[in-house]
Every structure is written in structure tokens, then in C-alpha cells.
Design a protein around this motif. Structure first.
Motif, mmCIF file in Angstrom:
data_model
loop_
_atom_site.group_PDB
_atom_site.id
_atom_site.type_symbol
_atom_site.label_atom_id
_atom_site.label_comp_id
_atom_site.label_asym_id
_atom_site.label_seq_id
_atom_site.Cartn_x
_atom_site.Cartn_y
_atom_site.Cartn_z
ATOM 1 N N GLY A 15 0.832 -1.205 0.000
ATOM 2 C CA GLY A 15 0.000 0.000 0.000
ATOM 3 C C GLY A 15 0.862 1.249 0.000
ATOM 4 N N ASP A 16 0.652 2.128 0.978
ATOM 5 C CA ASP A 16 1.441 3.365 1.021
ATOM 6 C C ASP A 16 2.748 3.207 1.792
ATOM 7 O OD1 ASP A 16 0.434 3.107 3.564
ATOM 8 O OD2 ASP A 16 -0.507 5.088 3.638
ATOM 9 N N LEU A 17 3.040 2.005 2.275
ATOM 10 C CA LEU A 17 4.304 1.727 2.957
ATOM 11 C C LEU A 17 5.395 1.487 1.913
ATOM 12 C CD1 LEU A 17 5.657 1.082 5.775
ATOM 13 C CD2 LEU A 17 5.044 -1.311 5.354
ATOM 14 N N VAL A 18 6.565 2.095 2.107
ATOM 15 C CA VAL A 18 7.715 1.820 1.250
ATOM 16 C C VAL A 18 8.380 0.546 1.758
ATOM 17 C CG1 VAL A 18 9.925 2.687 0.379
ATOM 18 C CG2 VAL A 18 8.035 4.288 0.802
ATOM 19 N N VAL A 19 8.541 -0.445 0.882
ATOM 20 C CA VAL A 19 9.078 -1.746 1.286
ATOM 21 C C VAL A 19 10.266 -2.098 0.395
ATOM 22 C CG1 VAL A 19 8.614 -4.221 1.535
ATOM 23 C CG2 VAL A 19 6.822 -2.548 2.090
ATOM 24 N N THR A 20 11.380 -2.494 1.019
ATOM 25 C CA THR A 20 12.556 -2.990 0.315
ATOM 26 C C THR A 20 12.706 -4.474 0.606
ATOM 27 O OG1 THR A 20 13.689 -0.848 0.480
ATOM 28 C CG2 THR A 20 15.057 -2.774 0.045
ATOM 29 N N LEU A 21 12.942 -5.290 -0.414
ATOM 30 C CA LEU A 21 13.104 -6.733 -0.204
ATOM 31 C C LEU A 21 13.970 -7.332 -1.287
ATOM 32 C CD1 LEU A 21 10.112 -8.784 -1.537
ATOM 33 C CD2 LEU A 21 10.192 -6.310 -1.816
ATOM 34 N N GLY A 22 14.533 -8.513 -0.995
ATOM 35 C CA GLY A 22 15.380 -9.210 -1.937
ATOM 36 C C GLY A 22 14.692 -10.421 -2.540
ATOM 37 N N PHE A 23 15.135 -10.803 -3.751
ATOM 38 C CA PHE A 23 14.573 -11.956 -4.448
ATOM 39 C C PHE A 23 15.538 -12.364 -5.550
ATOM 40 C CE2 PHE A 23 13.639 -8.388 -7.022
ATOM 41 C CZ PHE A 23 13.404 -8.816 -8.313
ATOM 42 N N CYS A 24 15.252 -13.475 -6.228
ATOM 43 C CA CYS A 24 16.031 -13.912 -7.383
ATOM 44 C C CYS A 24 15.338 -13.406 -8.641
ATOM 45 C CB CYS A 24 16.151 -15.437 -7.399
ATOM 46 S SG CYS A 24 16.964 -16.095 -8.874
ATOM 47 N N GLU A 25 16.024 -12.541 -9.385
ATOM 48 C CA GLU A 25 15.428 -11.939 -10.573
ATOM 49 C C GLU A 25 15.792 -12.715 -11.833
ATOM 50 O OE1 GLU A 25 15.660 -7.912 -13.342
ATOM 51 O OE2 GLU A 25 16.684 -7.921 -11.396
ATOM 52 N N ALA A 26 14.796 -12.952 -12.682
ATOM 53 C CA ALA A 26 15.026 -13.572 -13.980
ATOM 54 C C ALA A 26 15.159 -12.502 -15.052
ATOM 55 C CB ALA A 26 13.863 -14.504 -14.319
ATOM 56 N N ASP A 27 16.173 -12.650 -15.897
ATOM 57 C CA ASP A 27 16.309 -11.816 -17.091
ATOM 58 C C ASP A 27 16.587 -12.789 -18.231
ATOM 59 O OD1 ASP A 27 16.763 -10.000 -19.059
ATOM 60 O OD2 ASP A 27 18.390 -8.944 -18.058
ATOM 61 N N GLY A 28 15.531 -13.281 -18.870
ATOM 62 C CA GLY A 28 15.682 -14.393 -19.788
ATOM 63 C C GLY A 28 16.118 -15.615 -19.007
ATOM 64 N N ASP A 29 17.205 -16.247 -19.434
ATOM 65 C CA ASP A 29 17.732 -17.419 -18.724
ATOM 66 C C ASP A 29 18.756 -17.043 -17.664
ATOM 67 O OD1 ASP A 29 16.197 -19.145 -20.269
ATOM 68 O OD2 ASP A 29 17.739 -19.321 -21.820
ATOM 69 N N THR A 30 19.041 -15.758 -17.520
ATOM 70 C CA THR A 30 20.040 -15.299 -16.557
ATOM 71 C C THR A 30 19.383 -14.966 -15.233
ATOM 72 O OG1 THR A 30 21.334 -14.369 -18.372
ATOM 73 C CG2 THR A 30 21.867 -13.606 -16.158
ATOM 74 N N ARG A 31 20.061 -15.357 -14.144
ATOM 75 C CA ARG A 31 19.561 -15.084 -12.792
ATOM 76 C C ARG A 31 20.433 -14.028 -12.123
ATOM 77 N NH1 ARG A 31 17.039 -19.214 -9.637
ATOM 78 N NH2 ARG A 31 16.051 -20.801 -10.951
ATOM 79 N N TYR A 32 19.774 -13.172 -11.340
ATOM 80 C CA TYR A 32 20.481 -12.179 -10.530
ATOM 81 C C TYR A 32 19.975 -12.246 -9.099
ATOM 82 C CZ TYR A 32 22.009 -9.965 -14.895
ATOM 83 O OH TYR A 32 22.563 -9.720 -16.125
ATOM 84 N N ASN A 33 20.882 -12.063 -8.162
ATOM 85 C CA ASN A 33 20.500 -11.822 -6.776
ATOM 86 C C ASN A 33 20.111 -10.345 -6.714
ATOM 87 O OD1 ASN A 33 20.235 -11.630 -4.018
ATOM 88 N ND2 ASN A 33 22.137 -12.734 -3.572
ATOM 89 N N ALA A 34 18.834 -10.067 -6.474
ATOM 90 C CA ALA A 34 18.319 -8.719 -6.719
ATOM 91 C C ALA A 34 17.524 -8.194 -5.526
ATOM 92 C CB ALA A 34 17.440 -8.716 -7.970
ATOM 93 N N ALA A 35 17.252 -6.899 -5.565
ATOM 94 C CA ALA A 35 16.412 -6.254 -4.559
ATOM 95 C C ALA A 35 15.579 -5.181 -5.236
ATOM 96 C CB ALA A 35 17.268 -5.632 -3.454
ATOM 97 N N VAL A 36 14.427 -4.906 -4.652
ATOM 98 C CA VAL A 36 13.568 -3.821 -5.126
ATOM 99 C C VAL A 36 13.081 -3.010 -3.934
ATOM 100 C CG1 VAL A 36 12.735 -4.940 -7.228
ATOM 101 C CG2 VAL A 36 11.504 -5.287 -5.091
ATOM 102 N N THR A 37 12.755 -1.776 -4.201
ATOM 103 C CA THR A 37 12.008 -0.938 -3.266
ATOM 104 C C THR A 37 10.717 -0.559 -3.977
ATOM 105 O OG1 THR A 37 13.969 -0.103 -2.138
ATOM 106 C CG2 THR A 37 11.971 1.235 -1.991
ATOM 107 N N LEU A 38 9.584 -0.773 -3.305
ATOM 108 C CA LEU A 38 8.294 -0.573 -3.961
ATOM 109 C C LEU A 38 7.256 -0.044 -2.977
ATOM 110 C CD1 LEU A 38 6.670 -3.169 -2.720
ATOM 111 C CD2 LEU A 38 7.661 -4.399 -4.619
ATOM 112 N N THR A 39 6.166 0.415 -3.541
ATOM 113 C CA THR A 39 4.953 0.747 -2.797
ATOM 114 C C THR A 39 3.788 0.143 -3.582
ATOM 115 O OG1 THR A 39 4.444 2.793 -3.973
ATOM 116 C CG2 THR A 39 5.948 2.971 -2.089
ATOM 117 N N GLY A 40 2.580 0.414 -3.122
ATOM 118 C CA GLY A 40 1.416 -0.051 -3.853
ATOM 119 C C GLY A 40 1.315 0.526 -5.247
ATOM 120 N N ASP A 41 2.025 1.623 -5.502
ATOM 121 C CA ASP A 41 2.014 2.241 -6.830
ATOM 122 C C ASP A 41 3.010 1.601 -7.788
ATOM 123 O OD1 ASP A 41 0.037 4.078 -6.133
ATOM 124 O OD2 ASP A 41 1.506 5.509 -5.343
ATOM 125 N N GLY A 42 3.866 0.713 -7.278
ATOM 126 C CA GLY A 42 4.824 0.040 -8.151
ATOM 127 C C GLY A 42 6.246 0.136 -7.641
#
Length: 303
Positions: A89-116
Motif C-alpha cells: 500500500g502506502d508503505l515503502v518496502v525494500t526486499l530481496g529476491f532472485c530476478e530472472a532476465d531471460g535465462d540469466t539469474r540475478y541476486n536482486a532487490a527492489v524498493t516498492l509501494t502499492g504504486d509500483g
């Protein structure tokens, strides 16, 4: 005075995505109940981390077993992160995950809100065989959020002063360092607080905050996963290196109210001008490559 309430988690995450969603949802609810505007979750929240770090001493059988048990690779625009955004929702959240880019994997993180998604990052520095599972990222970039300009790092990145300095020079006021930081691989201490890798984790957090005069927020995994035992030690560190809140070596949520602008002003105008007084013209050796024995490689080495 305008304080921002910040929360950071030490929590356990495994391969079961539905359990990950439940854990994240519960932490979001708790952070929101505390009045938080920012919640920083650990590395590898969606599907867990690697079961082991591998390395040169790993048998082929162990390597194949580890590669068969990798976390799910997720797309930045996929349903998994949209589900977290809906929870945020309106909370800013940072978290980690494994990101796919085609067949390539990255150890990744995002910061997001309910707006994206507000910012995304791919881990640059890779420890002990992590390169067998993930490709490496190639940049540190700050980004704007409703609670200030932020930057992100993942785990081993915190051991490299240049990484945090790059974000600070890009205007980061808050740096979120998300981790799955384990105990020492050899001679691990029985008590987490005595483990030398716990101590390194804590030293790096305080050093990176004070040398860049930023708000430093360090999350971490908790419990055990595969052969790894995590040190917890989630914390919020002020720009003077003072620990404002910490979980210690237990899982949980640490929370602090911080006037970000005032804290930075006091640190940066208080007699130590770490960013202003830099002398980049004399730092040339910092960006030289080093060989395996720790000596700078000469430009003509392969001529």
C-alpha cells in the motif's frame, strides 16, 4: 521536526512462496501498526537464499544438488512482486529476491509501494561461489522515494566501502543493505553474538553509516537454511554511527523514528565533512585491479 518511522526485519524465509507471503504480510502489518513509513526486509525474501555457498572444496555431487535447489527466478513485472506491492500500500518496502532476465539469474532487490517499483538493484559483489548461481550486477544507483533518496546493497556489498560511497555521492540519504549473512564457515561460535562474522556484519554497518553520513538500514535472514545459519542483527544506524535500533541476534523487527534531514545536517555540518573533503585526484590506486596475491596488476602485465 519531521520524523520518519523506519522498521527493519531479521526473519526466516525458505522456498515455500506462500509462507514467504504470509511472513512478509505479518511484518508489513506489524510495521504499519508501529507507524512505519519504510520497512526493509532481508535478501532472498521470495523463495529463500542458496542452501550453501559452495566453492572450490565442493564435490560435484554437492554442486549438482545445490543447483537443483535454486530459488524461483521471478520477473520484475511478475505477479509475485505485484502481490507484495498490493500488501505494501502506502508503505515503502525494500526486499530481496532472485530476478530472472531471460535465462540469466540475478541476486536482486527492489524498493516498492502499492504504486509500483521505485528502484531495483542487482548484487555486484559475489562471495564464495555465488557466481555459480547468479550473474553479477554492474552499477550502484540512488533513486527517489516518498521518504527520501535511497540506495540499495545486498549482503557482501557492505564489505566494499566504494559501493556505499558511490550511493552517497549519487545523493542517497538512506541506504538499505539487505542480507542473508551467515555465521563463519569455520570455527563458528556456539553463540551468535560471539561469532566473528556477526561481529564483521555489525562493524561494516556502523562504518558504512559513519563514513558516508547516511541512515544505514541493515536487514538479515534468521534461522537456518540448508548448511547456513544466519546471524540476524538487523539494525538502523544513524549517520554518526550510532545504532538507533536493533534486533540483536534474534529474529524480529527493529524500529526507530528518525528525522532524516536533521540527522544528516547534524552529521554533515558537525565538523566532519566526509563527502565534501574527499580528494579523488589522489585515489587512483583505489580503482586498480588486484591480483590473487593482493598486489596491483600493472597495466603492462599482458603486453
Amino acid at each position: 521536526m519531521s520524523e520518519t518511522v523506519i522498521s527493519v526485519a531479521a526473519a526466516e524465509f525458505g522456498r515455500d512462496l506462500e509462507q514467504c507471503y504470509r511472513t512478509i504480510g505479518a511484518l508489513i502489518d506489524e510495521a504499519r501498526a508501529r507507524g512505519s513509513r519504510l520497512l526493509v526486509l532481508p535478501e532472498a525474501c521470495l523463495g529463500g537464499y542458496l542452501t550453501s555457498l559452495g566453492g572450490t572444496d565442493e564435490s560435484e555431487e554437492a554442486r549438482q544438488r545445490r543447483l537443483r535447489s535454486l530459488p524461483p527466478a521471478l520477473n520484475l513485472d511478475g505477479p509475485e512482486l505485484r502481490r507484495i506491492a498490493a500488501l505494501a500500500g502506502d508503505l515503502v518496502v525494500t526486499l530481496g529476491f532472485c530476478e530472472a532476465d531471460g535465462d540469466t539469474r540475478y541476486n536482486a532487490a527492489v524498493t516498492l509501494t502499492g504504486d509500483g517499483i521505485l528502484g531495483s538493484y542487482r548484487k555486484v559483489h559475489q562471495p564464495l561461489g555465488e557466481n555459480l548461481c547468479y550473474a553479477a550486477g554492474s552499477e550502484f544507483r540512488a533513486f527517489d522515494t516518498p521518504i527520501g533518496r535511497m540506495g540499495m546493497q545486498i549482503c557482501y556489498d557492505k564489505a566494499f566501502p566504494e559501493a556505499a560511497r558511490g550511493l552517497a555521492l549519487d545523493g542517497a540519504e538512506i541506504i538499505a543493505s539487505v542480507s542473508a549473512w551467515p555465521t563463519a564457515r569455520t570455527a563458528a561460535a556456539e553463540r551468535l553474538e560471539d561469532d566473528r562474522w556477526t561481529q564483521r556484519f555489525d562493524i561494516f554497518d556502523r562504518a558504512r553509516a559513519v563514513e558516508n553520513q547516511v541512515i544505514w538500514i541493515a536487514s538479515n535472514q534468521a534461522g537456518r537454511f540448508g548448511s547456513l545459519r544466519f546471524v540476524c542483527s538487523a539494525k538502523i544506524v544513524g549517520p554518526g554511527g550510532d545504532v538507533l535500533a536493533t534486533t540483536g541476534t534474534e529474529p524480529g523487527l527493529a524500529t526507530a523514528a528518525v528525522d532524516v534531514a536533521e540527522a544528516l545536517r547534524l552529521a554533515r555540518d558537525g565538523g566532519m565533512y566526509n563527502l565534501r573533503d574527499r580528494r579523488p585526484e589522489v585515489y587512483g590506486s583505489v580503482v586498480q585491479r588486484y591480483g590473487v596475491v593482493g598486489r596491483p596488476e600493472r597495466e603492462t602485465a599482458h603486453a
